[in-house]
Design a protein around this motif. Structure first.
Motif, PDB file in Angstrom:
ATOM      1  N   CYS A 285      35.903  -9.626  78.382  1.00  0.00           N
ATOM      2  CA  CYS A 285      35.925  -8.206  78.738  1.00  0.00           C
ATOM      3  C   CYS A 285      35.881  -7.960  80.238  1.00  0.00           C
ATOM      4  O   CYS A 285      36.531  -7.043  80.743  1.00  0.00           O
ATOM      5  CB  CYS A 285      34.752  -7.487  78.072  1.00  0.00           C
ATOM      6  N   GLY A 286      35.098  -8.740  80.953  1.00  0.00           N
ATOM      7  CA  GLY A 286      34.919  -8.506  82.377  1.00  0.00           C
ATOM      8  C   GLY A 286      33.479  -8.187  82.698  1.00  0.00           C
ATOM      9  O   GLY A 286      32.568  -8.466  81.913  1.00  0.00           O
ATOM     10  N   ALA A 287      33.260  -7.579  83.862  1.00  0.00           N
ATOM     11  CA  ALA A 287      31.898  -7.328  84.356  1.00  0.00           C
ATOM     12  C   ALA A 287      31.334  -6.042  83.761  1.00  0.00           C
ATOM     13  O   ALA A 287      32.039  -5.043  83.614  1.00  0.00           O
ATOM     14  CB  ALA A 287      31.914  -7.244  85.875  1.00  0.00           C
ATOM     15  N   TRP A 288      30.037  -6.098  83.428  1.00  0.00           N
ATOM     16  CA  TRP A 288      29.362  -4.971  82.788  1.00  0.00           C
ATOM     17  C   TRP A 288      28.244  -4.429  83.656  1.00  0.00           C
ATOM     18  O   TRP A 288      27.635  -5.146  84.439  1.00  0.00           O
ATOM     19  CB  TRP A 288      28.741  -5.399  81.450  1.00  0.00           C
ATOM     20  N   ARG A 289      27.951  -3.158  83.464  1.00  0.00           N
ATOM     21  CA  ARG A 289      26.704  -2.549  83.898  1.00  0.00           C
ATOM     22  C   ARG A 289      26.192  -1.731  82.718  1.00  0.00           C
ATOM     23  O   ARG A 289      26.969  -1.174  81.949  1.00  0.00           O
ATOM     24  CB  ARG A 289      26.897  -1.644  85.119  1.00  0.00           C
ATOM     25  N   ARG A 290      24.866  -1.614  82.591  1.00  0.00           N
ATOM     26  CA  ARG A 290      24.300  -0.878  81.457  1.00  0.00           C
ATOM     27  C   ARG A 290      23.112  -0.030  81.902  1.00  0.00           C
ATOM     28  O   ARG A 290      22.316  -0.453  82.737  1.00  0.00           O
ATOM     29  CB  ARG A 290      23.890  -1.840  80.335  1.00  0.00           C
ATOM     30  N   LEU A 291      23.029   1.163  81.313  1.00  0.00           N
ATOM     31  CA  LEU A 291      21.930   2.078  81.585  1.00  0.00           C
ATOM     32  C   LEU A 291      21.210   2.396  80.282  1.00  0.00           C
ATOM     33  O   LEU A 291      21.859   2.678  79.262  1.00  0.00           O
ATOM     34  CB  LEU A 291      22.450   3.378  82.209  1.00  0.00           C
ATOM     35  N   PRO A 292      19.876   2.370  80.292  1.00  0.00           N
ATOM     36  CA  PRO A 292      19.133   2.661  79.054  1.00  0.00           C
ATOM     37  C   PRO A 292      19.226   4.142  78.688  1.00  0.00           C
ATOM     38  O   PRO A 292      19.288   5.018  79.546  1.00  0.00           O
ATOM     39  CB  PRO A 292      17.693   2.275  79.414  1.00  0.00           C
ATOM     40  N   THR A 293      19.228   4.414  77.386  1.00  0.00           N
ATOM     41  CA  THR A 293      19.216   5.775  76.877  1.00  0.00           C
ATOM     42  C   THR A 293      18.628   5.740  75.466  1.00  0.00           C
ATOM     43  O   THR A 293      18.081   4.711  75.050  1.00  0.00           O
ATOM     44  CB  THR A 293      20.632   6.392  76.899  1.00  0.00           C
ATOM     45  N   HIS A 294      18.720   6.832  74.744  1.00  0.00           N
ATOM     46  CA  HIS A 294      18.252   6.891  73.363  1.00  0.00           C
ATOM     47  C   HIS A 294      19.278   7.637  72.522  1.00  0.00           C
ATOM     48  O   HIS A 294      19.792   8.677  72.946  1.00  0.00           O
ATOM     49  CB  HIS A 294      16.890   7.586  73.263  1.00  0.00           C
ATOM     50  N   ALA A 295      19.555   7.110  71.345  1.00  0.00           N
ATOM     51  CA  ALA A 295      20.507   7.740  70.433  1.00  0.00           C
ATOM     52  C   ALA A 295      19.989   7.599  69.012  1.00  0.00           C
ATOM     53  O   ALA A 295      19.441   6.559  68.641  1.00  0.00           O
ATOM     54  CB  ALA A 295      21.887   7.081  70.546  1.00  0.00           C
ATOM     55  N   ASN A 296      20.138   8.654  68.228  1.00  0.00           N
ATOM     56  CA  ASN A 296      19.727   8.619  66.825  1.00  0.00           C
ATOM     57  C   ASN A 296      18.274   8.201  66.650  1.00  0.00           C
ATOM     58  O   ASN A 296      17.923   7.497  65.704  1.00  0.00           O
ATOM     59  CB  ASN A 296      20.650   7.699  66.030  1.00  0.00           C
ATOM     60  N   GLY A 297      17.425   8.608  67.587  1.00  0.00           N
ATOM     61  CA  GLY A 297      16.020   8.238  67.515  1.00  0.00           C
ATOM     62  C   GLY A 297      15.772   6.757  67.741  1.00  0.00           C
ATOM     63  O   GLY A 297      14.694   6.253  67.417  1.00  0.00           O
ATOM     64  N   GLN A 298      16.731   6.051  68.304  1.00  0.00           N
ATOM     65  CA  GLN A 298      16.648   4.604  68.493  1.00  0.00           C
ATOM     66  C   GLN A 298      16.942   4.245  69.948  1.00  0.00           C
ATOM     67  O   GLN A 298      17.612   5.007  70.658  1.00  0.00           O
ATOM     68  CB  GLN A 298      17.671   3.906  67.571  1.00  0.00           C
ATOM     69  N   PRO A 299      16.491   3.067  70.386  1.00  0.00           N
ATOM     70  CA  PRO A 299      16.863   2.618  71.727  1.00  0.00           C
ATOM     71  C   PRO A 299      18.362   2.386  71.801  1.00  0.00           C
ATOM     72  O   PRO A 299      18.992   1.954  70.831  1.00  0.00           O
ATOM     73  CB  PRO A 299      16.072   1.314  71.897  1.00  0.00           C
ATOM     74  N   ALA A 300      18.930   2.685  72.951  1.00  0.00           N
ATOM     75  CA  ALA A 300      20.371   2.538  73.130  1.00  0.00           C
ATOM     76  C   ALA A 300      20.661   2.273  74.598  1.00  0.00           C
ATOM     77  O   ALA A 300      19.789   2.432  75.461  1.00  0.00           O
ATOM     78  CB  ALA A 300      21.103   3.799  72.658  1.00  0.00           C
ATOM     79  N   VAL A 301      21.886   1.875  74.892  1.00  0.00           N
ATOM     80  CA  VAL A 301      22.318   1.688  76.273  1.00  0.00           C
ATOM     81  C   VAL A 301      23.723   2.263  76.429  1.00  0.00           C
ATOM     82  O   VAL A 301      24.540   2.198  75.513  1.00  0.00           O
ATOM     83  CB  VAL A 301      22.313   0.201  76.716  1.00  0.00           C
ATOM     84  N   GLY A 302      23.960   2.843  77.596  1.00  0.00           N
ATOM     85  CA  GLY A 302      25.319   3.219  77.956  1.00  0.00           C
ATOM     86  C   GLY A 302      25.963   2.031  78.640  1.00  0.00           C
ATOM     87  O   GLY A 302      25.427   1.500  79.616  1.00  0.00           O
TER      88      GLY A 302
END
Length: 350
Positions: A285-302
């Motif tokens: 895929c290549g290089a990633w960056r990720r930011l924490p968030t919350h979705a559906n009452g669960q931990p998530a990342v953008g």
């Protein structure tokens, strides 16, 4: 003395709510906006549970509020305004359910793949379940829920299970179990009998109990605590950014699943998921960056993927993590920048 007695007579107090209701019935748009504002977020979440899509929920809520505005002069006040708004929203959603395909996840389409499928093609003809930003949940303690906590009622497993239930059963379950309406109130909302409501509830409960894990994500998150949850999310993000397969595998359960709507192929078990992760997100895929968030009452990342033309990492997917204990049991990667709507995340990161 007469003056004193007159001063002690009770005054008729008209609440702001009643005043706005009277004004709204007379055509005051601003008064109507003030009336529905405290309920918009919980009504939107209700529409999402019914429809499985944030964008469909947007459309349903807009349509429902338009119907409510037009029908307000006929609101007789026999029930609360909140109950009446839920009646309008539920009927609006039922109209949409009849004319649209049910929302799905890749696990609904077929068996898992044993090894990485390269060049997987998005299936645009499928109506996919979409993630729901926690920022859309109401924080009104007087609002829902009855049996389910608000975040339990938008967890992926629960919302996915609802999509396998006919619209009338789905509505009855949500109104009764999540929102606390009585069977009699639901019968009025759905223009049916109490016996029919109870029958719908029984069938819906059976399907949900067969497909939704007994331990909710809210229970799991309370058990492990915020600190450990943040460590898991940070470890997941760091492993993928560094391309560290061993660090990623250490966070996963033996029977972990990974799916990526709108891609049809999905993976179950540590070997299959490791093969996929190594060959696709960690390699091709290549290089990633990720930011924490919350979705559906669960931990998530953008998740943001490097885009050479843009010269930055651009929004790519919302990864929703389902935990069992302090390990990741499911990764659901909702691919598409449109899934970032409502999360308050930037469109790109350096």
């Amino acid at each position: 003395m007469a003056r004193r007695l007159r001063s002690q007579r009770p005054h008729l107090v008209v609440s702001d709510h009643d005043h706005d209701l009277a004004l709204a019935r007379g055509g005051d748009d601003d008064a109507f906006t003030r009336l529905v504002a405290p309920r918009r977020r919980e009504l939107h979440a209700h529409c999402y549970r019914m429809l499985g899509s944030t964008h469909d929920a947007d459309d349903a809520l807009q349509d429902a509020l338009l119907r409510a505005w037009r029908g307000l002069p006929r609101f007789e006040g026999r029930s609360s305004l909140r109950s009446w708004l839920y009646t309008v929203a539920t009927r609006t959603c039922l109209d949409l359910v009849e004319g649209r395909k049910k929302r799905a996840l890749p696990v609904d389409l077929g068996p898992s793949s044993d090894h990485a499928v390269l060049g997987d093609i998005p299936l645009t003809e499928i109506s996919w379940l979409t993630p729901y930003p926690d920022s859309g949940l109401s924080d009104d303690p007087a609002g829902p829920p009855a049996r389910y906590e608000q975040r339990e009622a938008v967890e992926l497993a629960f919302v996915a299970a609802l999509q396998h239930i006919p619209g009338n059963q789905r509505a009855a379950l949500l109104l009764f179990e999540v929102l606390g309406f009585s069977a009699a109130e639901i019968a009025t909302t759905m223009d049916t009998s109490v016996a029919s409501v109870n029958s719908a509830l029984q069938r819906a409960r059976r399907i949900v109990s067969e497909t939704v894990p007994a331990a909710t994500q809210q229970q799991t998150l309370r058990d492990i605590g915020d600190l450990r949850m943040r460590e898991v999310v940070a470890g997941y993000s760091s492993a993928l950014e560094r391309g560290d397969a061993d660090a990623l595998v250490a966070l996963l359960t033996e029977d972990v699943t990974w799916s990526m709507p709108p891609l049809a192929h999905w993976y179950r078990g540590l070997d299959a998921v490791t093969d996929f992760a190594t060959k696709v997100p960690l390699d091709s895929c290549g290089a990633w960056r990720r930011l924490p968030t919350h979705a559906n009452g669960q931990p998530a990342v953008g998740s943001y993927l490097w885009n050479e033309a843009a010269g930055t990492h651009v929004s790519f997917a919302i990864d929703v993590l389902t935990l069992r204990g302090d390990r990741i049991a499911e990764v659901t990667t909702f691919i598409g920048a449109e899934n970032f709507d409502g999360f308050g995340l930037p469109s790109s990161v350096a």
